[in-house]
Design a protein around this motif. Sequence first.
Motif, PDB file in Angstrom:
ATOM      1  N   ALA A  21     -32.271  30.814 -14.996  1.00 47.67           N
ATOM      2  CA  ALA A  21     -32.666  31.152 -13.629  1.00 47.67           C
ATOM      3  C   ALA A  21     -34.076  30.655 -13.335  1.00 47.67           C
ATOM      4  O   ALA A  21     -34.366  30.152 -12.245  1.00 47.67           O
ATOM      5  CB  ALA A  21     -32.580  32.662 -13.417  1.00 47.67           C
ATOM      6  N   THR A  22     -34.954  30.787 -14.320  1.00 48.43           N
ATOM      7  CA  THR A  22     -36.323  30.289 -14.163  1.00 48.43           C
ATOM      8  C   THR A  22     -36.334  28.778 -14.047  1.00 48.43           C
ATOM      9  O   THR A  22     -37.023  28.204 -13.189  1.00 48.43           O
ATOM     10  CB  THR A  22     -37.187  30.725 -15.363  1.00 48.43           C
ATOM     11  OG1 THR A  22     -37.082  32.129 -15.539  1.00 48.43           O
ATOM     12  CG2 THR A  22     -38.636  30.357 -15.139  1.00 48.43           C
ATOM     13  N   VAL A  23     -35.576  28.116 -14.913  1.00 47.54           N
ATOM     14  CA  VAL A  23     -35.474  26.653 -14.867  1.00 47.54           C
ATOM     15  C   VAL A  23     -34.989  26.193 -13.503  1.00 47.54           C
ATOM     16  O   VAL A  23     -35.564  25.283 -12.886  1.00 47.54           O
ATOM     17  CB  VAL A  23     -34.534  26.151 -15.980  1.00 47.54           C
ATOM     18  CG1 VAL A  23     -34.097  24.701 -15.724  1.00 47.54           C
ATOM     19  CG2 VAL A  23     -35.209  26.260 -17.340  1.00 47.54           C
ATOM     20  N   ALA A  62     -27.897  30.604  -3.322  1.00 50.06           N
ATOM     21  CA  ALA A  62     -27.315  31.810  -3.911  1.00 50.06           C
ATOM     22  C   ALA A  62     -26.385  31.472  -5.074  1.00 50.06           C
ATOM     23  O   ALA A  62     -26.401  32.154  -6.111  1.00 50.06           O
ATOM     24  CB  ALA A  62     -26.564  32.604  -2.842  1.00 50.06           C
ATOM     25  N   ILE A  63     -25.579  30.418  -4.944  1.00 47.22           N
ATOM     26  CA  ILE A  63     -24.661  30.097  -6.037  1.00 47.22           C
ATOM     27  C   ILE A  63     -25.426  29.483  -7.212  1.00 47.22           C
ATOM     28  O   ILE A  63     -25.070  29.710  -8.377  1.00 47.22           O
ATOM     29  CB  ILE A  63     -23.516  29.171  -5.560  1.00 47.22           C
ATOM     30  CG1 ILE A  63     -22.429  29.097  -6.635  1.00 47.22           C
ATOM     31  CG2 ILE A  63     -24.013  27.778  -5.220  1.00 47.22           C
ATOM     32  CD1 ILE A  63     -21.162  28.414  -6.182  1.00 47.22           C
ATOM     33  N   ARG A 121     -28.285  33.182 -13.462  1.00 42.22           N
ATOM     34  CA  ARG A 121     -28.301  34.569 -13.952  1.00 42.22           C
ATOM     35  C   ARG A 121     -27.136  34.872 -14.892  1.00 42.22           C
ATOM     36  O   ARG A 121     -27.160  35.881 -15.596  1.00 42.22           O
ATOM     37  CB  ARG A 121     -28.286  35.543 -12.763  1.00 42.22           C
ATOM     38  CG  ARG A 121     -29.575  35.486 -11.954  1.00 42.22           C
ATOM     39  CD  ARG A 121     -29.573  36.489 -10.811  1.00 42.22           C
ATOM     40  NE  ARG A 121     -30.782  36.381 -10.030  1.00 42.22           N
ATOM     41  CZ  ARG A 121     -31.940  36.949 -10.328  1.00 42.22           C
ATOM     42  NH1 ARG A 121     -32.031  37.677 -11.444  1.00 42.22           N
ATOM     43  NH2 ARG A 121     -32.995  36.796  -9.563  1.00 42.22           N
ATOM     44  N   ARG A 122     -26.112  34.035 -14.874  1.00 46.29           N
ATOM     45  CA  ARG A 122     -24.984  34.150 -15.805  1.00 46.29           C
ATOM     46  C   ARG A 122     -24.353  35.541 -15.781  1.00 46.29           C
ATOM     47  O   ARG A 122     -24.007  36.106 -16.803  1.00 46.29           O
ATOM     48  CB  ARG A 122     -25.427  33.801 -17.227  1.00 46.29           C
ATOM     49  CG  ARG A 122     -25.992  32.404 -17.382  1.00 46.29           C
ATOM     50  CD  ARG A 122     -26.328  32.035 -18.814  1.00 46.29           C
ATOM     51  NE  ARG A 122     -25.100  31.881 -19.591  1.00 46.29           N
ATOM     52  CZ  ARG A 122     -24.653  32.755 -20.484  1.00 46.29           C
ATOM     53  NH1 ARG A 122     -25.321  33.868 -20.720  1.00 46.29           N
ATOM     54  NH2 ARG A 122     -23.545  32.529 -21.150  1.00 46.29           N
ATOM     55  N   GLN A 123     -24.188  36.100 -14.599  1.00 44.79           N
ATOM     56  CA  GLN A 123     -23.625  37.437 -14.480  1.00 44.79           C
ATOM     57  C   GLN A 123     -22.128  37.419 -14.204  1.00 44.79           C
ATOM     58  O   GLN A 123     -21.484  38.465 -14.192  1.00 44.79           O
ATOM     59  CB  GLN A 123     -24.363  38.208 -13.385  1.00 44.79           C
ATOM     60  CG  GLN A 123     -25.825  38.472 -13.726  1.00 44.79           C
ATOM     61  CD  GLN A 123     -26.597  39.105 -12.586  1.00 44.79           C
ATOM     62  OE1 GLN A 123     -26.221  39.011 -11.424  1.00 44.79           O
ATOM     63  NE2 GLN A 123     -27.700  39.766 -12.927  1.00 44.79           N
ATOM     64  N   SER A 124     -21.583  36.221 -13.996  1.00 42.72           N
ATOM     65  CA  SER A 124     -20.153  36.099 -13.746  1.00 42.72           C
ATOM     66  C   SER A 124     -19.375  36.229 -15.049  1.00 42.72           C
ATOM     67  O   SER A 124     -19.899  35.996 -16.145  1.00 42.72           O
ATOM     68  CB  SER A 124     -19.855  34.745 -13.094  1.00 42.72           C
ATOM     69  OG  SER A 124     -18.482  34.444 -13.130  1.00 42.72           O
ATOM     70  N   ALA A 125     -18.100  36.580 -14.933  1.00 38.60           N
ATOM     71  CA  ALA A 125     -17.233  36.628 -16.112  1.00 38.60           C
ATOM     72  C   ALA A 125     -16.991  35.230 -16.671  1.00 38.60           C
ATOM     73  O   ALA A 125     -16.654  35.071 -17.845  1.00 38.60           O
ATOM     74  CB  ALA A 125     -15.897  37.283 -15.749  1.00 38.60           C
ATOM     75  N   THR A 126     -17.171  34.211 -15.826  1.00 35.54           N
ATOM     76  CA  THR A 126     -16.993  32.812 -16.250  1.00 35.54           C
ATOM     77  C   THR A 126     -18.236  32.014 -15.839  1.00 35.54           C
ATOM     78  O   THR A 126     -18.192  31.226 -14.893  1.00 35.54           O
ATOM     79  CB  THR A 126     -15.739  32.203 -15.611  1.00 35.54           C
ATOM     80  OG1 THR A 126     -15.821  32.347 -14.180  1.00 35.54           O
ATOM     81  CG2 THR A 126     -14.486  32.893 -16.121  1.00 35.54           C
TER      82      THR A 126
END
Length: 382
Positions: free
Chosen positions: A60-62, A302-303, A309-314
């Motif tokens: 997310a920082t990158v 947003a996407i 953030r890698r909060q998705s299941a995939t």
Amino acid sequence: MSVGVSVIEPGPVLETLLHSAARTAVSGWPDEQALAELRRSGLLATAVPAEYGGAGGDAATVNSVVERVARVNPSVAIILFQHFAVTMRIAEWGTAEQKAALLPAFASGECLAASAWSERGAGAAKKNIATTGSRTPDGRWRLNGAKSFTTGAGVADIYLVLATTSAAHDDRETRNGQNGGSGDSLYGSAGQSFFLVRGDNPGLGVDRSLDLAGMRGSATGFVTLHDCEVPDEDRLGPLGQAPAIIAAVRETGATLGAVSVGIAQAALDVAIDHARRPGPLGTQAARQRLAELSAQVEAARAIVDSAGRRQSATPGTVTLQSKIFASATAEQVCLEVARMLGSTAYVVGHQLNRLIADARAVALMGPTNDLCRELMAASWTN
């Protein structure tokens, strides 16, 4: 953005990069002065773990840093993204010795990294590359081949080179599937390996004769390897298991979509600046259209943020989606703003024309958008 991460503020170097973008668009050559400023800025430390002198930034920082740089200079943003990509590969797959030798130099700006994967005729999936790595009697590797469209060619200090080693490697290591690697993938093939090659290696040559339509300051060119010898200690990751490393890239959440968001925002900024002046962009219809474009840019942001953030299941799928959506959005926003500005943008040196060409380039960068679609489809059918 991870809690506790030491975020490096890109602000001080942005003005320098903004002026550099206009110069390199004309010259077609990287701006050495701007790149020197980039090295001094501390930004190269963003993705380096804190224990090696870096900021410890996550994906997310990158993505956030890359977007802000792309807003003023997409070419440098691409160079920066590739540096971050190699940094993350070493942090994840490197030996303790490789990390200790390289990551502090990456953090200090002493060492700029680049990826050398693509080849003419190999296709976007990199499954049939011609570059080979063969063992020498003393246990070193001799690399031979040619890489095309290498960003940072000639300005990087170290290159992450993809080569076929299947004819020489120990098959037991592949069968053991170290670090989860196994078989072919849609991107790369079993029997391929990665090597860290120094820019001053006498067997490495650079040709920057490509005259690009976009990303003209990105130092994108050809890298040749002629009897280029590297020690086995400079091989990155398991032998013959490059596909495992490549497959893990999209799972990190770092995405070229961040470059596209920066480009889209820059185009929108141009339109908003004109809307503040008397003229056709001051009408109600124009203002409403700009509001719609701003929503599209925010959706792309947003996407990209979701991927980081890698909060998705995939998370890997979201990373692919972010590149497709953000790059398409950037092209659409740039072209729409050009139509709204009319004759104002019909000048060769206008910033918007540079942004349009840069926006188109992102879709063609690896993995190309078409390959992203194939990788997504494969994940649904496997």
